[in-house]
Design a protein around this motif. Structure first.
Motif, short mmCIF file in Angstrom:
data_model
loop_
_atom_site.label_atom_id
_atom_site.label_comp_id
_atom_site.label_asym_id
_atom_site.label_seq_id
_atom_site.Cartn_x
_atom_site.Cartn_y
_atom_site.Cartn_z
N ALA A 47 0.82 -1.21 0.00
CA ALA A 47 0.00 0.00 0.00
C ALA A 47 0.85 1.26 0.00
O ALA A 47 0.51 2.27 -0.62
N ALA A 48 2.00 1.20 0.70
CA ALA A 48 2.86 2.39 0.80
C ALA A 48 3.70 2.61 -0.45
O ALA A 48 4.19 3.72 -0.68
N ARG A 49 3.86 1.57 -1.28
CA ARG A 49 4.75 1.68 -2.44
C ARG A 49 4.09 1.11 -3.67
O ARG A 49 4.53 0.11 -4.23
N PRO A 50 2.99 1.69 -4.10
CA PRO A 50 2.24 1.14 -5.24
C PRO A 50 3.07 1.16 -6.52
O PRO A 50 3.82 2.09 -6.78
N ILE A 71 10.15 -3.93 -3.81
CA ILE A 71 9.76 -4.42 -2.49
C ILE A 71 10.30 -5.84 -2.34
O ILE A 71 9.90 -6.74 -3.07
N ALA A 72 11.22 -6.01 -1.42
CA ALA A 72 11.77 -7.34 -1.13
C ALA A 72 11.21 -7.78 0.22
O ALA A 72 11.53 -7.17 1.24
N ASP A 99 11.06 -7.45 11.21
CA ASP A 99 11.07 -6.04 10.82
C ASP A 99 10.00 -5.80 9.76
O ASP A 99 9.31 -6.73 9.34
N PRO A 100 9.79 -4.56 9.29
CA PRO A 100 8.72 -4.30 8.32
C PRO A 100 8.84 -5.07 7.01
O PRO A 100 7.86 -5.16 6.26
N HIS A 101 10.02 -5.63 6.74
CA HIS A 101 10.21 -6.43 5.52
C HIS A 101 10.12 -7.93 5.81
O HIS A 101 10.43 -8.74 4.94
#
Length: 371
Positions: free
Chosen positions: A81-84, A115-116, A231-233
């Motif tokens: 959502a943050a990086r469409p 996005i990884a 973490d977030p990833h």
């Protein structure tokens, strides 16, 4: 005329006693009994409805029944959502993946918008990977590059079925998923556990619920919070980044106890390999660019393979990779023993070394070729 006594008595009118019952308002005791009955009835109805509602929600919400998946999915959804529009590299696998694929570091190494994300969860082998990937497909996720870990110890097909059923039990599944895992050797206890979680969710899902609300009330192994420390990833790392020689020897011995037996029963004809085949077939049908990955193993772990087993296992994986056009990355010898604390789980520094090489040699070239 004289009337005698008996005759006189007989002729006198008789007076009848009449009991008069006065009906008034009910007593306070009666009112209390009626109120208690109504309260009990409503409470019973509420518990029944709430139990049924929780069962329905659990059947359609993996985040409730399977927090290990649900928490990772929430993290991934926030990233998307943050990086469409950015390409998605998604890595599926076991705790080797969870501790080994450093998504943020991969993005930095590739130096491009991508996005990884690490979707590794403990004890996830081919069957769990298939179930999780289907959930993600149903949620609308379509990775541009999919990394699928092939964990040798979880590709073993024992007499009682795949080892994954010890962790991926019926309480974490919905009905259609139960049918899937049963095809790959999960025992009847899986369906029984699913049925009980659907009919008695307040009881059978209590650890999932308590682990989310008050985790401190439960021991660590019952909290279902394996993914929340990431973490977030999606990447997690051990709290300690070094061990003594004695500690490493003890942990390598524990790994030997856990995996030495299963490595002897790895077979390309087994049910875990069949699940991996189905996963690759589904990815191929959807046009998902997929790569298979064998994660680093230390010398102590590689020594556990019976003679010839490791070679036959790798040959079988290569055959699948060729058949489904999912190239294999054999990274078993990419790290030294010092980068792992038990022969196959990485420290944070080891994860950075492994991820940097994987990103430069595999991810970046694959993304350039992917449509």
């Amino acid at each position: 005329m004289t009337i005698d006594a008996p005759t006189r008595i007989a002729t006198e009118p008789r007076v009848k006693a009449v009991a008069v019952v006065v009906i008034g308002p009910p007593s306070s005791r009666f009112r209390r009994v009626a109120r208690s009955r109504r309260t009990l009835l409503f409470a019973t109805l509420f518990v029944f409805v709430a139990n049924a509602a929780l069962g329905v929600v659990g059947e359609h919400s993996p985040r409730l029944k399977d927090p290990a998946y649900g928490d990772k999915w929430a993290m991934l959804r926030r990233q998307i959502a943050a990086r469409p529009g950015e390409p998605l590299v998604l890595s599926l696998g076991s705790s080797r993946t969870l501790l080994g694929f450093h998504g943020q570091h991969a993005e930095n190494v590739m130096g491009r918008k991508v996005i990884a994300f690490n979707f590794g969860t403990p004890a996830a082998g081919p069957v769990t990977e298939l179930v999780y990937l289907r959930r993600l497909f149903d949620a609308g996720v379509r990775p541009d590059l999919l990394l699928v870990e092939v964990m040798p110890g979880l590709c073993a097909d024992g007499p009682n079925g795949p080892a994954e059923q010890l962790t991926l039990n019926g309480e974490r599944l919905c009905m259609s998923e139960v049918e899937t895992v049963e095809r790959y050797g999960f025992g009847p206890g899986t369906r029984q556990a699913w049925r009980e979680s659907a009919l008695l969710p307040w009881s059978k899902l209590r650890f999932q619920l308590l682990g989310r609300v008050v985790p401190s009330w439960l021991p660590w192994n019952l909290r279902f919070d394996w993914s929340r420390a990431a973490d977030p990833h999606g990447w997690a790392t051990p709290p300690r980044q070094e061990v003594t020689a004695e500690e490493r020897a003890e942990r390598e011995a524990n790994a030997r106890t856990e995996y030495a037996g299963s490595l002897a029963s790895v077979s390309p004809d087994g049910r875990p390999f069949a699940a991996l085949r189905e996963l690759l077939s589904e990815c191929q049908a959807r046009g998902i660019h997929t790569r298979l990955v064998l994660y680093p193993e230390g010398s102590s772990f590689r020594a556990m393979y019976p003679t010839g087993t490791g070679e036959r296992f790798v040959a079988a994986v290569k055959t699948l990779a060729t058949e489904f056009r999912a190239p294999l990355t054999d990274a078993r010898d990419w790290l030294g023993d010092g980068h792992m604390y038990d022969g196959h789980h990485m420290f944070g520094a080891g994860a950075e070394v492994f991820t940097a090489r994987l990103s430069a040699e595999v991810l970046a070239p694959a993304l350039r070729r992917a449509p």
